[in-house]
Design an enzyme around this catalytic site. Structure first.
Site, PDB file in Angstrom:
ATOM      1  N   LYS A 122     -57.573-116.315  57.477  1.00  0.00           N
ATOM      2  CA  LYS A 122     -58.208-115.082  57.000  1.00  0.00           C
ATOM      3  C   LYS A 122     -57.149-114.003  56.763  1.00  0.00           C
ATOM      4  O   LYS A 122     -56.205-113.947  57.532  1.00  0.00           O
ATOM      5  CB  LYS A 122     -59.209-114.577  58.059  1.00  0.00           C
ATOM      6  CG  LYS A 122     -60.343-115.546  58.336  1.00  0.00           C
ATOM      7  CD  LYS A 122     -61.189-115.084  59.523  1.00  0.00           C
ATOM      8  CE  LYS A 122     -60.518-115.378  60.851  1.00  0.00           C
ATOM      9  NZ  LYS A 122     -61.345-115.073  62.032  1.00  0.00           N
ATOM     10  N   ASP A 136     -78.134-117.759  56.360  1.00  0.00           N
ATOM     11  CA  ASP A 136     -78.338-119.123  56.875  1.00  0.00           C
ATOM     12  C   ASP A 136     -77.200-119.583  57.796  1.00  0.00           C
ATOM     13  O   ASP A 136     -77.358-120.545  58.539  1.00  0.00           O
ATOM     14  CB  ASP A 136     -78.453-120.106  55.716  1.00  0.00           C
ATOM     15  CG  ASP A 136     -79.632-119.773  54.814  1.00  0.00           C
ATOM     16  OD1 ASP A 136     -80.700-119.418  55.349  1.00  0.00           O
ATOM     17  OD2 ASP A 136     -79.462-119.835  53.576  1.00  0.00           O
ATOM     18  N   ASP A 167     -63.739-109.166  64.761  1.00  0.00           N
ATOM     19  CA  ASP A 167     -63.284-107.927  65.409  1.00  0.00           C
ATOM     20  C   ASP A 167     -62.128-107.275  64.660  1.00  0.00           C
ATOM     21  O   ASP A 167     -61.685-106.208  65.061  1.00  0.00           O
ATOM     22  CB  ASP A 167     -62.868-108.199  66.855  1.00  0.00           C
ATOM     23  CG  ASP A 167     -61.585-108.994  66.961  1.00  0.00           C
ATOM     24  OD1 ASP A 167     -61.395-109.939  66.143  1.00  0.00           O
ATOM     25  OD2 ASP A 167     -60.749-108.690  67.827  1.00  0.00           O
TER      26      ASP A 167
END
Lengths: 306, 306
Positions: A227, A26, A252
């Protein structure tokens, strides 16, 4: 009867798994550098791909470790590149640093010292905190002379380190003194990416470089808010109310984007348009495997447009 | 019968162990920053202590991790502070870096990129190598613009990183490109001291800071040639022909000086006139124990002068 082991080998993107991905997801969490753009140059086919995903009802969230800009500044960048993205759809590590302080009830009367870009200072301000350092300390120099005492703000209670193309010895000494000498001073890293596509043609040292420098001088390890830390996931889930199993992280970098997706329980898609090459992905020493990989995000568009 | 465990607890310097030390040692290896001086300021009582040690026939060797200067420049510094020391008595990590290349037959037609001070470039030149970078790149800036390619010397076969108060993004990108893109390029750290007494009143980020920054950007670990690596010990032993058991390493850092002494099999004496406090030494988390400790090197003189 032989044991049957279910292997989840990393697959190249195909019409079959692209369709399955779209059906089972979603929201797409998209990294920016190396996925959407390189430096200030848009990667081919990005606008039509994002438009197609939106037209299929998918939520788009941009999760970037690059702390140079604030969410507002990133929204401007998207708009200047012709992509309609709102501030609320952007989760940058500059925002994460400010939110970390807020969630942990950092006293607003304390100050924050910044090694990094304007984006961190702007997010701190929006969250009600007072930051200093950053670009304004970029031209400062130090005097290594007898009887000169380098003074620092004893009221700094947190040091935030992100990518800083204006890193210098002044800032390194400033941050080091705060972390070593101010009681309880916390050390936050926006992220630890070794390199990033700061320009379209090349990779450059990333926040991992500046963070390591501060670690090297202080002998302390930071709290990482970008992250692969899933610190921002709570905000994302509160906002969109979508289970992480129905989210796909597109990035990436293996050690930030894909690891973040895995840590959070998301689907993962690696694009080879940034810092990771196919040979790095397939090297036996690489232990981080995305579920799917492809050259660039527009491959989804090319496969599904018909 | 109870087991008897011989404990070798760290002892404060006393008349007894000072006499025993002098009787059992032929050479004193002395760190400089925090032992001889702080920044450009001599520590109290150093000249008479060194004179006394020489008068008792002890060899003096100055082993410094500070790579800002060459051996010649250090000899000048000693002389300007009124201490007669020759170039041959100095073993600096700048010299160690050049010797590492020499011993490992680094091709002289290859170049060396330097993050660090003039001392490294000077030692490289004396050893027949061509270095660039260092101070001359201190004022260089980078252009993070589209279509700008940061060019680097493809003939660089080694990067040497030492303490560099003029660290900048230009040098970090330069070193990173050489290490990541030049096949076989080696990465040498003069040392990894977190901090050092770059001035008399304060500690400042040391080579450990710059080295960590390059590690952070390259995801590579360096070869360390300064303390606690015993790389220089071969040179010392060839020169003086003294067994390491009859040498005493005197320093102010546990993780470089004292560890170096232990690694080499020397006696060890910690002085508290530099970066290590008595509470750090005696903290239960500290696992590096010198044999003897004292406030400053002149305590030997004060105990033995009569």
């Amino acid at each position: 009867m032989a044991d049957v082991e279910s292997t989840t080998a990393c697959q190249p993107l195909s019409l079959t798994n692209a369709r399955e991905l779209l059906d089972s997801v979603d929201a797409f969490l998209l990294d920016c550098d190396g996925v959407i753009w390189k430096g200030d140059t848009l990667i081919d086919g990005v606008p039509e791909t994002l438009e197609m995903l939106r037209s299929k009802g998918k939520k788009l969230v941009f999760v970037t470790n690059n702390s140079m800009k604030s969410r507002k500044q990133y929204a401007h960048k998207f708009q200047s590149l012709g992509i309609p993205v709102t501030e609320e759809e952007i989760f940058s590590s500059s925002f994460a640093a400010a939110m970390y302080l807020k969630v942990n009830e950092f006293p607003p009367q304390k100050n924050v010292y910044v090694i990094g870009g304007e984006g961190i200072l702007e997010e701190l301000k929006l969250a009600g905190f007072t930051g200093h350092g950053g670009p304004e300390d970029g031209a400062k120099t130090v005097q290594l002379k007898a009887n000169t005492l380098f003074e620092h703000d004893k009221n700094v209670g947190a040091v935030v380190v992100g990518i800083d193309p204006n890193l210098n010895y002044y800032k390194l000494q400033y941050a080091t003194l705060c972390i070593r000498e101010n009681p309880g001073c916390i050390f936050i890293a926006t992220n630890r990416d070794a390199t990033g596509n700061m320009t379209d043609l090349q990779e450059w040292p990333g926040a991992g470089c500046m963070v390591a420098a501060v670690c090297g001088a202080t002998e302390k390890e930071p709290i990482v808010v970008g992250k692969p830390s899933t610190f921002l996931m709570d905000f994302l889930q509160k906002k969109y109310n979508i289970p992480t199993s129905r989210m796909c992280m597109v990035g990436d970098r293996l050690d930030t984007d894909i690891l973040f997706g895995q840590n959070a329980g998301c689907r993962t898609l690696l694009v080879l348009s940034g810092v990771t090459s196919q040979s790095t992905l397939q090297d036996p020493s690489n232990r981080i495997q995305p579920q799917i990989y492809t050259n660039q995000i527009s491959d989804i568009f090319d496969l599904l447009k018909s």
